[in-house]
Write a protein that holds these residues in place. Structure first.
Motif, PDB file in Angstrom:
ATOM      1  N   GLU A  24      -1.507  -3.727  13.988  1.00  0.00           N
ATOM      2  CA  GLU A  24      -0.187  -3.341  13.480  1.00  0.00           C
ATOM      3  C   GLU A  24      -0.173  -3.340  11.954  1.00  0.00           C
ATOM      4  O   GLU A  24       0.454  -2.469  11.335  1.00  0.00           O
ATOM      5  CB  GLU A  24       0.887  -4.287  14.025  1.00  0.00           C
ATOM      6  CG  GLU A  24       1.176  -4.103  15.501  1.00  0.00           C
ATOM      7  CD  GLU A  24       2.259  -5.038  15.997  1.00  0.00           C
ATOM      8  OE1 GLU A  24       2.896  -5.720  15.157  1.00  0.00           O
ATOM      9  OE2 GLU A  24       2.461  -5.103  17.221  1.00  0.00           O
ATOM     10  N   LEU A  25      -0.858  -4.308  11.349  1.00  0.00           N
ATOM     11  CA  LEU A  25      -0.959  -4.335   9.892  1.00  0.00           C
ATOM     12  C   LEU A  25      -1.697  -3.098   9.382  1.00  0.00           C
ATOM     13  O   LEU A  25      -1.274  -2.484   8.385  1.00  0.00           O
ATOM     14  CB  LEU A  25      -1.704  -5.600   9.448  1.00  0.00           C
ATOM     15  CG  LEU A  25      -2.013  -5.707   7.948  1.00  0.00           C
ATOM     16  CD1 LEU A  25      -0.717  -5.800   7.133  1.00  0.00           C
ATOM     17  CD2 LEU A  25      -2.911  -6.911   7.672  1.00  0.00           C
ATOM     18  N   VAL A  29      -0.018  -0.414   6.706  1.00  0.00           N
ATOM     19  CA  VAL A  29      -0.492  -0.062   5.365  1.00  0.00           C
ATOM     20  C   VAL A  29      -0.840   1.418   5.277  1.00  0.00           C
ATOM     21  O   VAL A  29      -0.663   2.040   4.218  1.00  0.00           O
ATOM     22  CB  VAL A  29      -1.682  -0.951   4.924  1.00  0.00           C
ATOM     23  CG1 VAL A  29      -1.244  -2.399   4.784  1.00  0.00           C
ATOM     24  CG2 VAL A  29      -2.885  -0.825   5.854  1.00  0.00           C
ATOM     25  N   VAL A  30      -1.299   1.998   6.378  1.00  0.00           N
ATOM     26  CA  VAL A  30      -1.581   3.438   6.369  1.00  0.00           C
ATOM     27  C   VAL A  30      -0.288   4.233   6.207  1.00  0.00           C
ATOM     28  O   VAL A  30      -0.220   5.184   5.418  1.00  0.00           O
ATOM     29  CB  VAL A  30      -2.339   3.857   7.650  1.00  0.00           C
ATOM     30  CG1 VAL A  30      -2.339   5.377   7.801  1.00  0.00           C
ATOM     31  CG2 VAL A  30      -3.769   3.329   7.623  1.00  0.00           C
ATOM     32  N   LEU A  31       0.750   3.822   6.923  1.00  0.00           N
ATOM     33  CA  LEU A  31       2.040   4.495   6.792  1.00  0.00           C
ATOM     34  C   LEU A  31       2.592   4.382   5.370  1.00  0.00           C
ATOM     35  O   LEU A  31       3.228   5.307   4.862  1.00  0.00           O
ATOM     36  CB  LEU A  31       3.045   3.916   7.790  1.00  0.00           C
ATOM     37  CG  LEU A  31       2.909   4.375   9.242  1.00  0.00           C
ATOM     38  CD1 LEU A  31       3.858   3.579  10.142  1.00  0.00           C
ATOM     39  CD2 LEU A  31       3.198   5.874   9.373  1.00  0.00           C
ATOM     40  N   GLU A  32       2.324   3.252   4.741  1.00  0.00           N
ATOM     41  CA  GLU A  32       2.826   3.015   3.382  1.00  0.00           C
ATOM     42  C   GLU A  32       1.886   3.556   2.305  1.00  0.00           C
ATOM     43  O   GLU A  32       2.158   3.408   1.119  1.00  0.00           O
ATOM     44  CB  GLU A  32       3.040   1.507   3.179  1.00  0.00           C
ATOM     45  CG  GLU A  32       4.144   0.935   4.062  1.00  0.00           C
ATOM     46  CD  GLU A  32       4.248  -0.580   3.968  1.00  0.00           C
ATOM     47  OE1 GLU A  32       3.352  -1.203   3.360  1.00  0.00           O
ATOM     48  OE2 GLU A  32       5.219  -1.140   4.517  1.00  0.00           O
ATOM     49  N   TYR A  47     -10.324   5.125   2.741  1.00  0.00           N
ATOM     50  CA  TYR A  47     -11.153   4.397   3.700  1.00  0.00           C
ATOM     51  C   TYR A  47     -10.291   3.695   4.752  1.00  0.00           C
ATOM     52  O   TYR A  47     -10.666   3.623   5.930  1.00  0.00           O
ATOM     53  CB  TYR A  47     -12.020   3.363   2.982  1.00  0.00           C
ATOM     54  CG  TYR A  47     -13.122   3.951   2.140  1.00  0.00           C
ATOM     55  CD1 TYR A  47     -13.888   5.025   2.599  1.00  0.00           C
ATOM     56  CD2 TYR A  47     -13.412   3.437   0.876  1.00  0.00           C
ATOM     57  CE1 TYR A  47     -14.908   5.563   1.822  1.00  0.00           C
ATOM     58  CE2 TYR A  47     -14.428   3.975   0.089  1.00  0.00           C
ATOM     59  CZ  TYR A  47     -15.169   5.035   0.572  1.00  0.00           C
ATOM     60  OH  TYR A  47     -16.169   5.571  -0.197  1.00  0.00           O
ATOM     61  N   THR A  48      -9.150   3.184   4.347  1.00  0.00           N
ATOM     62  CA  THR A  48      -8.261   2.491   5.282  1.00  0.00           C
ATOM     63  C   THR A  48      -7.766   3.441   6.368  1.00  0.00           C
ATOM     64  O   THR A  48      -7.729   3.087   7.549  1.00  0.00           O
ATOM     65  CB  THR A  48      -7.078   1.861   4.526  1.00  0.00           C
ATOM     66  OG1 THR A  48      -7.584   0.916   3.578  1.00  0.00           O
ATOM     67  CG2 THR A  48      -6.134   1.147   5.474  1.00  0.00           C
TER      68      THR A  48
END
Length: 208
Positions: A24-25, A29-32, A47-48
């Motif tokens: 979920e984290l 962070v990808v969404l943000e 990379y994320t």
């Protein structure tokens, strides 16, 4: 047997992520359009995004081999497998799903993930050739005695990195693609073999 209780006080363990929370984290962070850790860059964000996709795919595809299932089933005491990681780390994305898939075959094993940059004291106790390389798996029994450690990558990938560092003939991003192709070709066989050897050593030491 090394005791690591001083590295894992309640203040540390209470903020450790379950695997589902860690995924979920990653999604968050990808969404943000950001990443975890102290450093933020467009490359690390890129990379994320790739790592989230890789982990989602591996979560569905990893198949633990039968010999390794038999080995892991022999453990009869509680243990926690702590994994130091960050969302941007390609080696973490390629290896953590296999570790988690293996742990699911024994209810005595709990997997917890910790962010490297938030836990420098732990990271500095488990350096690789003097570097803060991740992922790093630290398996502890219920008294925080160290059972084994693994990481940051299978031996084959580690040799590739060592050779590249000795003679970096191409940009690192191209080398990172070579490493990913190695993982795809390996199909998690190397990490499963290495974990099996480590687990067999623990079984011998504990005389199961």
């Amino acid at each position: 047997m090394k005791n690591a209780a001083h590295l894992f006080p309640y203040a540390v363990t209470e903020k450790a992520y379950s695997y589902s929370d860690y995924m979920e984290l990653m999604e968050k962070v990808v969404l943000e359009n950001t990443t975890t850790g102290l450093k933020q860059s467009e490359d690390l964000k890129h990379y994320t995004r790739l790592n989230l996709s890789r982990m989602q795919r591996l979560n569905k595809k990893v198949t633990v081999n039968e010999d390794l299932k038999k080995t892991i089933s022999q453990f009869q005491f509680p243990q926690t497998w702590f994994i130091l990681t960050e969302a941007w780390c390609g080696d973490a994305a390629q290896n953590i799903p296999s570790i988690v898939a293996l742990a699911l075959f024994n209810s005595q094993i709990t997997v917890k993930l910790l962010l490297r940059d938030e836990n420098p004291e732990i990271m500095d106790a488990y350096l690789t050739n003097g570097g803060r390389s991740i992922p790093k798996l630290i398996a502890l029994d219920e008294n925080f005695n160290e059972l084994f450690t693994w990481g940051p990558r299978p031996a084959g990938a580690q040799e590739m990195l060592k050779a590249y560092q000795a003679n970096p003939v191409k940009p690192y991003m191209e080398f990172a693609e070579d490493i990913q192709r190695w993982y795809i070709s390996d199909k998690t066989e190397s990490i499963q073999k290495e974990l099996k050897e480590l687990l067999e050593g623990v079984l011998i030491e504990n005389k199961f």
